[in-house]
Design an enzyme around this catalytic site. Structure first.
Site, PDB file in Angstrom:
ATOM      1  N   LYS A 133      49.234  48.825  39.003  1.00 17.86           N
ATOM      2  CA  LYS A 133      48.138  49.776  38.799  1.00 17.86           C
ATOM      3  C   LYS A 133      48.477  51.139  39.422  1.00 17.86           C
ATOM      4  CE  LYS A 133      43.075  49.724  39.477  1.00 17.86           C
ATOM      5  NZ  LYS A 133      41.998  48.895  40.065  1.00 17.86           N
ATOM      6  N   SER A 214      38.274  48.016  37.042  1.00 17.14           N
ATOM      7  CA  SER A 214      39.102  49.204  36.882  1.00 17.14           C
ATOM      8  C   SER A 214      40.566  48.889  36.578  1.00 17.14           C
ATOM      9  CB  SER A 214      39.011  50.071  38.144  1.00 17.14           C
ATOM     10  OG  SER A 214      39.603  49.421  39.262  1.00 17.14           O
ATOM     11  N   SER A 238      37.156  44.275  39.841  1.00 20.71           N
ATOM     12  CA  SER A 238      38.163  45.049  39.118  1.00 20.71           C
ATOM     13  C   SER A 238      39.416  44.277  38.748  1.00 20.71           C
ATOM     14  CB  SER A 238      38.550  46.295  39.923  1.00 20.71           C
ATOM     15  OG  SER A 238      37.467  47.183  40.004  1.00 20.71           O
TER      16      SER A 238
END
Length: 340
Positions: A133, A214, A238
């Site tokens: 990420k 996310s 997330s």
């Protein structure tokens, strides 16, 4: 309400795709086009009708077996994933799940191949392609921006704890994944899976559906076979939400099991990185590579002496059962608007 039970064991080899397609039958015909329009379409891009990706649904164990036999190299695996990212993430269906690829990935993979030949593999992650990420720092030629234009050009001076553990394990950091900008803390009304730098991440099973955030990019990329496994981060949902929405396995570890040093924070009482994979076993393998103490994250001291190097030893091979249900709307049958 209709439902359909599905069961199968690890030994029987029920794949993630088989499970999703089978459970979709119980949810009604409406879900079938969504499944066929996602990774199925990604497996055969418009430029090559009917062609399947060589490493579709491949597991870490299968990759290691092929590398041991000499049939496969880390360099060729990395090259295949980079080509697939270009073919269906940047073009084709345009998933927008990968925000940036690592310019040094092929060189890293080639060096790991030489090391394998000279010394043998470091462990189960040796040569495995991993996406991480874009709020997780890497001290290389990639940026760390959390998807924000405000951080474009930011190149940290040192690796995050996560990136260091991956490199130590012999993994190839393939690139950075898109996310909800600033891990969805920038606004109370932000769009899940969207960042100014990466655009909107699209769900590979239905391109007009949300991939959830996310860690949307890590979820979509893993599901679409753009990497072997990925790393996400979670404060509240997330990892588990995009894993659910994209049909993969995600683990939010106990706080302190994985270092948060070098990860753009939201809440130190909740933040943690975690593995995202297509199988439980692969998630467990990645968890073992990521877990460890770090002097830059004092909470990891609590895990000292409790961390396992191999979490696959805790897997239960007796099988699993899944049930899918669907509510069908009605305008007249009940006040709740539901029918069976």
């Amino acid at each position: 309400m209709g439902d359909r039970k599905v069961s199968g064991s690890i030994d029987q080899g029920l794949s993630r795709r088989d499970l999703l397609r089978t459970t979709a039958l119980g949810a009604g015909v409406a879900l079938v086009p969504a499944l066929s329009a996602g990774p199925a379409m990604a497996s055969a891009p418009a430029s090559a009708p009917g062609r399947r990706f060589e490493f579709e649904e491949v597991t870490i164990s299968e990759i290691q077996s092929r590398m041991k036999s000499g049939e496969l190299s880390a360099h060729s695996l990395t090259q295949a994933y980079l080509a697939r990212i270009d073919e269906i993430d940047k073009r084709g269906p345009t998933l927008n799940s990968v925000i940036e690829v690592n310019p040094g990935a092929l060189a890293i993979a080639a060096a790991l191949d030489k090391e394998r030949q000279a010394k043998g593999p470091r462990g189960p992650m040796h040569g495995i392609s991993v996406l991480i990420k874009d709020n997780i720092e890497t001290a290389d030629r990639m940026q760390t921006t959390a998807g924000s234009l405000a951080l474009v050009g930011s190149r940290p001076a040192q690796d995050s704890g996560v990136a260091r553990k991956l490199r130590d394990a012999g993994a190839v950091v393939l690139g950075k994944t898109n996310l909800s900008e600033w891990a969805n803390i920038r606004s109370s009304h932000s769009t899940s899976g969207w960042s100014a730098r990466g655009g909107l991440t699209r769900n590979p099973y239905a391109l007009d559906r949300n991939a959830c955030g996310s860690s949307s990019g890590s979820g979509a990329a893993t599901s679409a076979n753009l990497c072997s496994v990925a790393v996400g981060s979670e404060t509240d949902g997330s990892i588990v939400c995009p894993s659910s929405a994209n049909g993969i396995v995600g683990i939010k570890p106990t706080l302190g099991l994985i270092s948060r040093a070098g990860i753009i924070p939201i809440a130190h009482s909740q933040d943690t990185a975690g593995p995202m994979a297509r199988t439980v076993r692969d998630a467990a393998i990645l968890l073992g590579a990521l877990a460890g103490t770090d002097p830059r994250d004092r909470d990891t001291a609590e895990a000292d002496g409790k961390i396992q190097k191999d979490y696959t030893q805790f897997l239960v091979r007796t099988g699993c059962a899944a049930r899918a249900s669907v509510w069908r709307e009605s305008t007249s049958d009940s006040m709740m608007g539901l029918t069976n």
